[in-house]
Design an enzyme around this catalytic site. Sequence first.
Site, PDB file in Angstrom:
ATOM      1  N   GLU A 274      22.447   5.856 -16.797  1.00  0.00           N
ATOM      2  CA  GLU A 274      21.356   6.645 -17.371  1.00  0.00           C
ATOM      3  C   GLU A 274      21.476   6.890 -18.858  1.00  0.00           C
ATOM      4  O   GLU A 274      20.913   7.873 -19.369  1.00  0.00           O
ATOM      5  CB  GLU A 274      21.288   8.002 -16.644  1.00  0.00           C
ATOM      6  N   HIS A 307      16.147   7.589  -9.956  1.00  0.00           N
ATOM      7  CA  HIS A 307      17.415   8.307 -10.120  1.00  0.00           C
ATOM      8  C   HIS A 307      17.848   8.329 -11.580  1.00  0.00           C
ATOM      9  O   HIS A 307      18.170   9.395 -12.128  1.00  0.00           O
ATOM     10  CB  HIS A 307      18.485   7.630  -9.260  1.00  0.00           C
ATOM     11  N   GLU A 308      17.853   7.161 -12.212  1.00  0.00           N
ATOM     12  CA  GLU A 308      18.327   7.116 -13.599  1.00  0.00           C
ATOM     13  C   GLU A 308      17.370   7.832 -14.542  1.00  0.00           C
ATOM     14  O   GLU A 308      17.805   8.481 -15.504  1.00  0.00           O
ATOM     15  CB  GLU A 308      18.550   5.670 -14.038  1.00  0.00           C
ATOM     16  N   GLU A 330      25.270  14.219 -10.395  1.00  0.00           N
ATOM     17  CA  GLU A 330      24.977  13.164  -9.425  1.00  0.00           C
ATOM     18  C   GLU A 330      24.423  13.706  -8.114  1.00  0.00           C
ATOM     19  O   GLU A 330      23.451  13.170  -7.574  1.00  0.00           O
ATOM     20  CB  GLU A 330      26.221  12.314  -9.178  1.00  0.00           C
TER      21      GLU A 330
END
Length: 889
Positions: A274, A307-308, A330
């Site tokens: 990320e 997610h990223e 996370e």
Amino acid sequence: MRTEQPKMIYLKDYQAPDYLIDETHLTFELFEDHTLVHAQLIMRRNPERQGEQAGALPPLMLDGQQLELLSLSLDDRALAPGDYRLDDSHLTLQPQQARFTLDSTVRIHPESNTALEGLYKSGTMFCTQCEAEGFRKITYYLDRPDVMSVFTTTVSAERQRYPVLLSNGNPRATGSEEGGRHWATWEDPFKKPAYLFALVAGDLWCVEDVFTTMSRRDVTLRIYVEPENIDKVQHAMDSLKKSMRWDEEVYGREYDLDIFMIVAVNDFNMGAMENKGLNIFNSSAVLAKAETATDAAHQRVEAIVAHEYFHNWSGNRVTCRDWFQLSLKEGFTVFRDAEFSADMNSRTVKRVEDVAYLRTHQFAEDAGPMAHPVRPDAFIEISNFYTLTVYEKGSEVVRMIHTLLGAEGFRKGSDLYFQRHDGQAVTCDDFAKAMEDANGVDLTQFKRWYSQGGTPRLAVEERFDPQARRYSLTFRQSCPATPGQPHKEPFVIPVELGLLDAAGRELPLRLEGEDSAQGGNRVIRVTEAEQTFTFLDIAEKPLPSLLRGFSAPVKLSFPYSRDQLMFLMQHDSDGFNRWDAGQQLAVQVLQELIAAHRRGEALVLDPRLVEALGTLLADDSLDQAMVAEMLSLPSEAYLAEISEVADVDAIHAAREFARRSLAEALYQPLLARYRANRAESQRVAYAAEAGQIARRSLQNIALSYLMLSGKTEILEACLDQYQHCDNMTERLTALAVLVNSSFEDEKAKALGAFAEHFKDNPLVMDQWFSVQAGNPLPGGLERVQALMGHPAFTLKNPNKVRALIGAFANQNLVNFHRADGAGYRFLADQVIVLNALNPQIASRQLTPLTRWRKYDEARQGLMRGELERILASGALSSDVYEVVSKSLA
């Protein structure tokens, strides 16, 4: 590599840094045989430490590995070798004042960096991976997440080879240099730790789009790939835009830079990273189109892109203070991406998939030698703690907070968390405190989920008093000992439940002490080692539906009969529990078959399982994706996980017998479903949308059952699906069921044709490797060994290792665990080689061997012997040393 025993690092020893870095100015000169890195660091004494260490300034110790120091100056004064101290891991010097500027130049060699940490080459492209501690392989720095700095980066390279030069933040300037070179400068206005630094240089094409934020700002979106992959990125772009909109609507989080970029690289240790404004992805997490990527791959791309992107706030704007707090970013972000995927697809199916994975793999991790809390107490190598416990169990911890507070309360807590800690490096306690303060609750006991390892067990007993119309549930919680934690205090366990009457209707629920009923579905909190909840005004003995939606990551036991499980499969209003009842029924049946096989008795399938699955197939009103999930028997890996001693041969024999029996008994309804769904697939063009995915999932599981019949008409249907489809989902399934069949000639032809057609597509060839690695027919090891010599395979590419070696060791249990130990020797051989090439990948391949205690005495000895051979093999990386030494302890 290390020859001495690596040092253990403890959470209790955390201290804030002596110095901070306000500004980081980097210049990279990229060449084919080396790279020069010029770093200027504007530094100052950390005010938090000044009071602790009055008087003389402490030494400055910078992290650095595999660097050749060419020059060093402090406040424009060149330093001689006698002015500083160098060792394999650090550069130490003595500042003369509280604020100073440090300039350095180092030479590094990304072209020979096979560990894929720091700056390295993936094919012809330069790229970086700095999490967790890769930046210290780029330049000397305070490489820790609580040192946050504003970065300005200039990249210089040959224009023809590397026309695209990228780094974090917004573009600021470009220019030409002599000798056909050019440069580009990027500036990131937001403070970040070094692990979020990124650089890419290559001959790349991009797809560009624009996203308009909720405040009406236009953000440029670019996805960069190598030219041959330009036709495979639209799905990722669509997923990115959906993610950005969802994060605004659900969390109120708006993107903050002028540009957001994704780059796909073929050689990458993880799924994606990320880095602020410049996400670097494993190409398998970006590239997707119908002809080359399955439905599952499309959904994985959507989830990882989300997610990223979500990390921009839950990880970048607010990051973790130290690596023990890894789940702070996370676990929270996995929960966010799971909720996004649930909203984009089937919520129930998403929950089923996540829980099945958690129970099979994370529960096994909790029961193994590498078990650790969501927030670990200690580690040797941080790369070993990018685990299912930190990610998936961490997500479940966040989900439980969401369950306890409700959606509105959780949003209030997350708003306060982002507002209070924007631009800071914080802890799991800070996250919990924001949730507490926003909602006026106390999460002190709940935080044991962060500090205590292991999977809690929750045993439930019922008691019904028909005269008093009282129904009681008694919950007893316990948690097995884990390394370093022999005793566990009671957790807070949210249990979502309902009570069903004889017709399957939900009863209104009134707990003792309450004035009125509060609906038929509610959440109770189990907080004591033993706790009883009594429901009033219950006229008949109900059937409890417990742990709905898998409201806590525990092992639940309740003495359901098989008839009761069938009833829940038919009537429970909670989709997850309907699936789970089917899984429990199947487990009971399979365990009975396993025991019979071990006694040498004839196997007989309980007809209730046939009846239950037949009822599902006959009901056209059900979600086809859920029917497909419920038709899937518990995996061999899960059956091994729940066994006291895993008999892989008996598990495989019992499960295959059950599959063949079901295929025979349900042949006609399976065939009818297959033909109807296959005909619909041929009528419409492929789309990776929920309805089509559901239809294909049921079509394909039906085919996998039908192929067990060995009938010619099914072989013809399988070959027709393989040859005449417009998508990889149908083609790969047809190939897989063919490979697992006894039709040797057709299998060989299909494998050859597939490889010839897709030989220039690395990701598709990875699927070709995995299909063969997972084939449970005899000779699996020899097939894998032969495939290692295939031109498309290399140990230097993590995707190839996972596709062939990882798939064999983790999915093909009956061949990996063959009695002569050859599978164990094979895996140990590969780990020893990989240890020198890529320690992260080597340590992650070790997992099957670490679970040696799960098997019979003979296999235990063979597996332990291979671990001992690895330990004695020479200079081990800290990654491999930690896993092996803990496994043998």
